[in-house]
Design an enzyme around this catalytic site. Structure first.
Site, PDB file in Angstrom:
ATOM      1  N   THR A  10      -3.779   5.150  -4.365  1.00 38.39           N
ATOM      2  CA  THR A  10      -4.707   5.310  -3.251  1.00 38.39           C
ATOM      3  C   THR A  10      -4.436   4.258  -2.176  1.00 38.39           C
ATOM      4  O   THR A  10      -3.738   3.273  -2.404  1.00 38.39           O
ATOM      5  CB  THR A  10      -6.166   5.177  -3.726  1.00 38.39           C
TER       6      THR A  10
ATOM      7  N   LYS B 288      -2.748  -3.164  -3.537  1.00 33.95           N
ATOM      8  CA  LYS B 288      -2.974  -4.610  -3.574  1.00 33.95           C
ATOM      9  C   LYS B 288      -4.432  -4.974  -3.821  1.00 33.95           C
ATOM     10  O   LYS B 288      -4.733  -6.058  -4.322  1.00 33.95           O
ATOM     11  CB  LYS B 288      -2.512  -5.229  -2.253  1.00 33.95           C
TER      12      LYS B 288
ATOM     13  N   GLU C 211       3.727  -4.391  -9.853  1.00 33.37           N
ATOM     14  CA  GLU C 211       4.900  -5.016  -9.245  1.00 33.37           C
ATOM     15  C   GLU C 211       5.104  -4.622  -7.790  1.00 33.37           C
ATOM     16  O   GLU C 211       5.489  -5.441  -6.955  1.00 33.37           O
ATOM     17  CB  GLU C 211       6.150  -4.660 -10.057  1.00 33.37           C
TER      18      GLU C 211
ATOM     19  N   VAL D  36       3.587  -6.127  -3.755  1.00 34.41           N
ATOM     20  CA  VAL D  36       4.175  -7.088  -2.817  1.00 34.41           C
ATOM     21  C   VAL D  36       5.692  -6.954  -2.859  1.00 34.41           C
ATOM     22  O   VAL D  36       6.289  -6.979  -3.933  1.00 34.41           O
ATOM     23  CB  VAL D  36       3.774  -8.539  -3.163  1.00 34.41           C
TER      24      VAL D  36
ATOM     25  N   GLY E   4       9.055   6.178   9.497  1.00 37.09           N
ATOM     26  CA  GLY E   4       8.365   6.087   8.216  1.00 37.09           C
ATOM     27  C   GLY E   4       8.029   4.696   7.738  1.00 37.09           C
ATOM     28  O   GLY E   4       7.659   4.514   6.572  1.00 37.09           O
TER      29      GLY E   4
ATOM     30  N   GLU F 283       2.301   2.989   9.128  1.00 37.81           N
ATOM     31  CA  GLU F 283       1.311   3.996   8.757  1.00 37.81           C
ATOM     32  C   GLU F 283       0.797   4.711  10.007  1.00 37.81           C
ATOM     33  O   GLU F 283       0.938   4.225  11.130  1.00 37.81           O
ATOM     34  CB  GLU F 283       0.131   3.333   8.042  1.00 37.81           C
TER      35      GLU F 283
ATOM     36  N   ASP G 289      -2.564  -6.652   5.995  1.00 36.11           N
ATOM     37  CA  ASP G 289      -1.614  -6.393   4.915  1.00 36.11           C
ATOM     38  C   ASP G 289      -0.964  -7.693   4.450  1.00 36.11           C
ATOM     39  O   ASP G 289      -0.866  -7.959   3.244  1.00 36.11           O
ATOM     40  CB  ASP G 289      -0.543  -5.409   5.387  1.00 36.11           C
TER      41      ASP G 289
ATOM     42  N   LYS H 205      -1.414  -9.659   0.774  1.00 38.02           N
ATOM     43  CA  LYS H 205      -0.237 -10.003  -0.031  1.00 38.02           C
ATOM     44  C   LYS H 205      -0.206 -11.495  -0.360  1.00 38.02           C
ATOM     45  O   LYS H 205       0.148 -11.887  -1.479  1.00 38.02           O
ATOM     46  CB  LYS H 205       1.034  -9.587   0.702  1.00 38.02           C
TER      47      LYS H 205
END
Length: 246
Positions: free
Chosen positions: A65, A94, A118, A121, A174, A177, A188, A192
């Site tokens: 999600t 995350k 994994e 990040v 790509g 977002e 973001d 992280k």
């Protein structure tokens, strides 16, 4: 998976578009054929993740999600449900690490299952698993670029594009977002940083304790001038241990 001689079957798919699909005997899903069609796939009577997991009889849940910066939901609930029902849980979200790492790790251990994250990040780079194999390491700090979207946008601006043009290009290839807010406003990268600090440095840092700065306020002129001066703009993530705090 075939190269590793691992046999598997997909027993469930859940999404807003497809609903709750489940068949413990395995769903017939054509690979590489683009978006899945709803027709022909068996719907379950499930209306929530726990009923759906029960219907799938899954051994492993792959949770994918979107990030909820504020709470980490619904990903945390999905992972919690999977572990409670005896399935391993793997996620790229995350939020599960930042908001519920200790809780989910403890639950996984109590159920003798794995909680794996994994790809949260640096995608597939073995950051977390590497440290699992090197228990004697005491991480004192880190510094680096953790967000590829902003890096791509800034590179485009250095080459003459406006912020909007460079963002559009990043979306077309790509990398960015459809809604780039988390990337360009620094969320973001902040999440992280928190994930690395929580897992690798053992400090339960909160997001509001991290200094966050995005790139949306930068002009193309400023970006190009900085590059010409040899000091290009980059969204750099850093953390440094200071005694028991970071």
């Amino acid at each position: 998976m075939r190269d590793l001689q691992i046999e598997y079957r997909i027993t469930g798919i859940a999404s807003r578009r497809l609903g709750w699909l489940a068949d413990p005997k395995g769903l017939s899903v054509a690979s590489g054929a683009g978006a899945l069609a709803r027709e022909g796939l068996p719907a379950s009577q499930a209306t929530n993740v726990r009923d759906w997991l029960h219907a799938t009889q899954a051994d492993v849940l792959f949770e994918a999600t979107s990030l909820n910066v504020t709470s980490g939901e619904p990903a945390i609930d999905h992972i919690h449900a999977a572990l409670e029902m005896g399935a391993h849980a793997i996620t790229a979200n995350k939020g599960t690490v930042v908001h519920a790492y200790q809780e989910l790790r403890a639950l996984a251990a109590s159920k003798h299952r794995r909680f794996l994250f994994e790809s949260t990040v640096m995608d597939g780079a073995p950051i977390f698993s590497l440290f699992d194999t090197l228990p004697a390491i005491h991480l004192r700090g880190f510094r680096g670029i953790l967000n590829s979207t902003t890096n791509t946008i800034l590179s485009g601006m250095e080459q003459g594009l406006s912020f909007e043009q460079s963002l559009k290009h990043a979306q077309e290839i790509g990398i960015a977002e459809t809604d780039p807010t988390h990337d360009v406003e620094g969320w973001d990268a902040t999440v992280k940083v928190a994930a690395l600090v929580i897992v690798l440095m053992g400090v339960p840092v909160k997001l509001n304790a991290i200094n966050r700065e995005g790139i949306s306020g930068l002009t193309a002129e400023a970006v190009r001038a900085a590059r010409a001066e040899g000091n290009p703009y980059k969204l750099v993530c850093r953390a440094q241990r200071d005694g028991a705090v970071v």
